[in-house]
Design a protein around this motif. Structure first.
Motif, short mmCIF file in Angstrom:
data_model
loop_
_atom_site.label_atom_id
_atom_site.label_comp_id
_atom_site.label_asym_id
_atom_site.label_seq_id
_atom_site.Cartn_x
_atom_site.Cartn_y
_atom_site.Cartn_z
N HIS A 25 0.84 -1.21 0.00
CA HIS A 25 0.00 0.00 0.00
C HIS A 25 0.87 1.26 0.00
O HIS A 25 0.56 2.23 -0.69
CB HIS A 25 -0.94 0.02 1.20
CG HIS A 25 -1.95 -1.08 1.20
ND1 HIS A 25 -2.82 -1.30 0.16
CD2 HIS A 25 -2.23 -2.05 2.12
CE1 HIS A 25 -3.59 -2.34 0.42
NE2 HIS A 25 -3.26 -2.81 1.61
N ALA A 26 1.95 1.22 0.78
CA ALA A 26 2.84 2.39 0.84
C ALA A 26 3.43 2.67 -0.54
O ALA A 26 3.46 3.82 -1.00
CB ALA A 26 3.95 2.15 1.86
N ALA A 44 6.16 15.02 -0.46
CA ALA A 44 6.63 13.97 -1.35
C ALA A 44 7.76 13.18 -0.71
O ALA A 44 7.77 11.94 -0.75
CB ALA A 44 7.09 14.57 -2.68
N LEU A 45 8.70 13.88 -0.11
CA LEU A 45 9.83 13.20 0.53
C LEU A 45 9.33 12.28 1.65
O LEU A 45 9.81 11.15 1.78
CB LEU A 45 10.82 14.23 1.07
CG LEU A 45 12.17 13.70 1.51
CD1 LEU A 45 12.88 12.95 0.38
CD2 LEU A 45 13.05 14.85 2.00
N GLN A 46 8.36 12.73 2.40
CA GLN A 46 7.83 11.91 3.49
C GLN A 46 7.14 10.65 2.94
O GLN A 46 7.40 9.54 3.42
CB GLN A 46 6.83 12.73 4.31
CG GLN A 46 6.29 12.00 5.52
CD GLN A 46 5.39 12.88 6.37
OE1 GLN A 46 5.42 14.10 6.30
NE2 GLN A 46 4.58 12.24 7.20
N VAL A 47 6.30 10.81 1.93
CA VAL A 47 5.57 9.68 1.36
C VAL A 47 6.52 8.69 0.69
O VAL A 47 6.46 7.48 0.93
CB VAL A 47 4.51 10.18 0.35
CG1 VAL A 47 3.94 9.04 -0.49
CG2 VAL A 47 3.40 10.93 1.08
N HIS A 48 7.42 9.19 -0.14
CA HIS A 48 8.31 8.30 -0.89
C HIS A 48 9.35 7.64 0.01
O HIS A 48 9.72 6.49 -0.21
CB HIS A 48 8.99 9.06 -2.03
CG HIS A 48 8.02 9.66 -3.01
ND1 HIS A 48 6.97 8.97 -3.58
CD2 HIS A 48 7.93 10.92 -3.52
CE1 HIS A 48 6.30 9.75 -4.39
NE2 HIS A 48 6.86 10.95 -4.36
N THR A 49 9.79 8.33 1.04
CA THR A 49 10.73 7.73 1.98
C THR A 49 10.06 6.59 2.75
O THR A 49 10.66 5.52 2.93
CB THR A 49 11.30 8.79 2.94
OG1 THR A 49 12.01 9.77 2.18
CG2 THR A 49 12.24 8.17 3.96
N ALA A 50 8.83 6.81 3.20
CA ALA A 50 8.10 5.75 3.90
C ALA A 50 7.92 4.53 2.99
O ALA A 50 8.10 3.38 3.42
CB ALA A 50 6.74 6.26 4.37
#
Length: 186
Positions: A25-26, A44-50
């Motif tokens: 899902h991530a 974006a950095l937070q979402v893609h890093t997760a």
């Protein structure tokens, strides 16, 4: 777009939360919202890093590579081109190891764009041509016209008019061969 703007905090929270136990899902959220989040590099950095961390822990190399494309783009948008390019190169290595042609082409195109941002138009054009070569080997090339447009811009920005006119012709032929819509002009 207005709905996304209102719901962006929830989207970021959901994607970040999904990184803790739901790696697929991530990665999917990272991929789906990639283009939208370009305008919001911190989110974006937070979402893609997760997504990258979740995919890495789950052993999903392709998911990790796609998330790395997002991390790299977000870093570049924040002015950290060297770090962004390093993440995109890491993604390229993962895509090559897994034989993901679309991912390879996207990574090469991103490296070309980053090079152009750094005024290195020769490298930018080289990466774009490599991306196009990868697409030509694929059975269908749905996104090749996007790379053509980027290649032409890179060529013209570096005053390489000879390349700027030959790349669209070649890609137009490829688009016709695979019956993909081609949005380039020649």
């Amino acid at each position: 777009r207005a709905w996304l703007d209102v719901e962006r905090p929830a989207i970021v929270a959901a994607a970040t939360f999904a990184g803790h136990g739901w790696p697929r899902h991530a990665v999917d959220l990272s991929t789906v919202f990639y283009r939208y989040l370009v305008d919001f590099p911190s989110d974006a950095l937070q979402v893609h890093t997760a997504a990258r961390e979740a995919a890495h822990h789950a052993g999903d190399a392709v998911g990790e590579a796609y998330a790395l494309l997002g991390v790299g783009a977000a870093q570049c948008e924040q002015g950290h081109d060297a770090e962004g390019a390093a993440d995109v190169r890491r993604a390229l290595v993962l895509f090559r190891a897994r034989g993901d042609g679309l991912g390879q082409a996207r990574a090469l195109a991103n490296l070309g764009i980053i090079a152009c941002w750094r005024d290195d138009f020769a490298s930018g054009l080289t990466h774009m041509k490599r991306a196009l070569t990868v697409f030509e080997r694929m059975p269908a090339a749905p996104y090749s016209s996007t790379f053509v447009e980027s290649s032409v811009l890179a060529s013209m920005s570096g005053w390489r008019i000879d390349s700027a006119t030959s790349v669209p012709r070649k890609t137009s032929r490829t688009c016709r061969r695979v019956r993909a819509p081609c949005q380039c002009s020649h």
